[in-house]
Design an enzyme around this catalytic site. Sequence first.
Site, short mmCIF file in Angstrom:
data_model
loop_
_atom_site.label_atom_id
_atom_site.label_comp_id
_atom_site.label_asym_id
_atom_site.label_seq_id
_atom_site.Cartn_x
_atom_site.Cartn_y
_atom_site.Cartn_z
N ASP A 85 -5.04 -6.93 -6.84
CA ASP A 85 -6.32 -6.60 -5.94
C ASP A 85 -7.04 -5.56 -6.70
OD1 ASP A 85 -8.16 -6.65 -4.05
OD2 ASP A 85 -6.63 -5.67 -2.64
N ASN B 277 -19.40 -8.91 -19.60
CA ASN B 277 -18.28 -8.82 -20.64
C ASN B 277 -17.08 -7.94 -20.28
OD1 ASN B 277 -17.53 -9.54 -23.55
ND2 ASN B 277 -18.04 -7.19 -23.87
N THR B 278 -17.29 -6.95 -19.54
CA THR B 278 -16.07 -6.02 -19.23
C THR B 278 -15.42 -6.84 -18.30
OG1 THR B 278 -17.62 -4.31 -19.70
CG2 THR B 278 -15.39 -3.76 -18.33
N LYS C 280 -10.35 -5.94 -7.38
CA LYS C 280 -11.86 -6.20 -7.27
C LYS C 280 -12.87 -5.73 -8.27
CE LYS C 280 -10.97 -5.14 -2.17
NZ LYS C 280 -9.80 -4.67 -2.01
N PHE C 281 -12.68 -6.41 -9.50
CA PHE C 281 -13.65 -5.80 -10.44
C PHE C 281 -15.07 -6.27 -10.22
CE2 PHE C 281 -9.61 -7.43 -13.28
CZ PHE C 281 -9.03 -6.19 -13.24
N HIS C 282 -15.63 -5.21 -10.77
CA HIS C 282 -17.19 -5.24 -10.44
C HIS C 282 -17.96 -4.43 -11.67
CE1 HIS C 282 -20.77 -4.26 -7.38
NE2 HIS C 282 -20.93 -5.12 -8.64
N ASP C 283 -18.30 -5.10 -12.66
CA ASP C 283 -18.71 -4.35 -13.90
C ASP C 283 -19.80 -5.34 -14.52
OD1 ASP C 283 -18.74 -2.64 -16.01
OD2 ASP C 283 -17.07 -1.82 -15.33
N ILE C 284 -19.92 -4.88 -15.80
CA ILE C 284 -20.97 -5.94 -16.49
C ILE C 284 -20.12 -7.18 -16.73
CG2 ILE C 284 -22.49 -4.42 -17.35
CD1 ILE C 284 -20.85 -4.10 -20.14
N ASP D 5 0.87 -1.26 -0.12
CA ASP D 5 -0.15 -0.20 0.04
C ASP D 5 0.86 1.07 -0.07
OD1 ASP D 5 -2.52 -1.45 -0.25
OD2 ASP D 5 -2.61 -1.57 1.87
N GLN E 220 -8.13 -1.55 11.51
CA GLN E 220 -8.78 -2.78 11.34
C GLN E 220 -9.61 -3.08 12.53
OE1 GLN E 220 -9.02 -4.37 8.63
NE2 GLN E 220 -7.22 -4.16 7.49
N THR F 202 -15.35 -5.85 4.44
CA THR F 202 -15.45 -5.69 5.87
C THR F 202 -15.53 -4.42 6.37
OG1 THR F 202 -12.95 -5.89 5.72
CG2 THR F 202 -14.27 -7.99 6.12
N ARG G 40 0.69 -2.91 6.88
CA ARG G 40 1.36 -2.10 7.64
C ARG G 40 2.29 -2.89 8.81
NH1 ARG G 40 -4.01 1.44 8.50
NH2 ARG G 40 -4.54 -0.59 8.08
N LYS H 121 0.96 -7.96 -2.81
CA LYS H 121 -0.56 -7.46 -3.46
C LYS H 121 -0.28 -6.06 -4.04
CE LYS H 121 -4.04 -6.21 -0.60
NZ LYS H 121 -4.67 -5.07 -0.85
O1 C5P Z 1 -2.03 -2.67 6.57
P1 C5P Z 1 -2.92 -3.73 6.66
O2 C5P Z 1 -2.56 -4.96 7.39
O3 C5P Z 1 -4.45 -3.42 7.34
O4 C5P Z 1 -3.51 -3.89 5.26
C1 C5P Z 1 -4.35 -5.00 4.74
C2 C5P Z 1 -4.64 -5.19 3.26
O5 C5P Z 1 -5.72 -5.66 3.04
C3 C5P Z 1 -4.92 -3.63 2.81
O6 C5P Z 1 -4.44 -3.61 1.53
C4 C5P Z 1 -6.34 -3.42 2.85
O7 C5P Z 1 -6.88 -2.58 1.70
C5 C5P Z 1 -7.04 -4.76 2.63
N1 C5P Z 1 -8.00 -5.24 2.84
C6 C5P Z 1 -8.57 -5.12 4.10
N2 C5P Z 1 -9.78 -5.72 4.45
C7 C5P Z 1 -10.77 -6.20 3.46
C8 C5P Z 1 -10.06 -6.41 2.18
C9 C5P Z 1 -8.76 -5.97 1.79
O8 C5P Z 1 -8.11 -4.73 4.99
N3 C5P Z 1 -11.95 -6.64 3.64
#
Ligand code: C5P
Length: 229
Positions: free
Chosen positions: A60, A68-69, A62-66, A11, A189, A119, A210, A33
Amino acid sequence: MTTSKIIVALDFNDLEQVLHFVEQIQPSECRLKVGKELFTAYGPQIVRELHARGFEVFLDLKFHDIPNTVYKAIRVAADLGVWMVNVHASGGREMLVKARQAIQDSQHKPLLIAVTILTSLSDAEVVEIGYSRSLTEQTLYLAQLSYACGIDGVVCSAHESTAIKQNTNAKFLTVTPGIRLSADKTDDQTRIMTPVQAIASGADYLVIGRPITQALTPATTLRAINQSI
Ligand code: C5P
């Protein structure tokens, strides 16, 4: 191909920071990732840079579309040679089936993972966007739909791994973020688990950002987590 269950979330939006980080670690120790921030900044070139250094990549986006796309986007991701790619399960059955088809039609076949319910959503927000089931029920429901459509697994909290596998199949992969090394630093989190707890709960892959990338000595931290699990 590494046997490590760790996926480090890159990130960052600064190429130098990314390269400085990856220079300290080995492809045998984790996968990486690439999410929306890094991909929007550097595009497929960042994926190629990581591949050139021997790392496997979870794209990562997270595709969300029609359907075909999404089909076409996954074909391109597969051709890039990524190890894992993902879509939103709420894109619906046809979109999920097309995503599966895209991988079948590609020479290189990444793992295909679905996001059930973000989440970050609260129970109240799940109601607000119109879902009639509770957050947990909707998560399990979308996991089952994904499984039925031939998706390889879901992104979920480690707290949900067991229930998802019970409702689908033990081999249905659970990829779990929200990992913290101890309970003392949670960042943003909320429902966290340590690496050891997450693996014990059945998580197949741990997404860790992190706690590794912001550690004083990221390489040492990564090695210690690998050893602990
Ligand atoms: O820094 P951290 O360990 O919180 O990073 C978690 C990674 O997982 C981030 O890239 C975050 O976008 C991703 N992620 C998340 N929760 C989700 C899906 C993805 O924290 N439900």
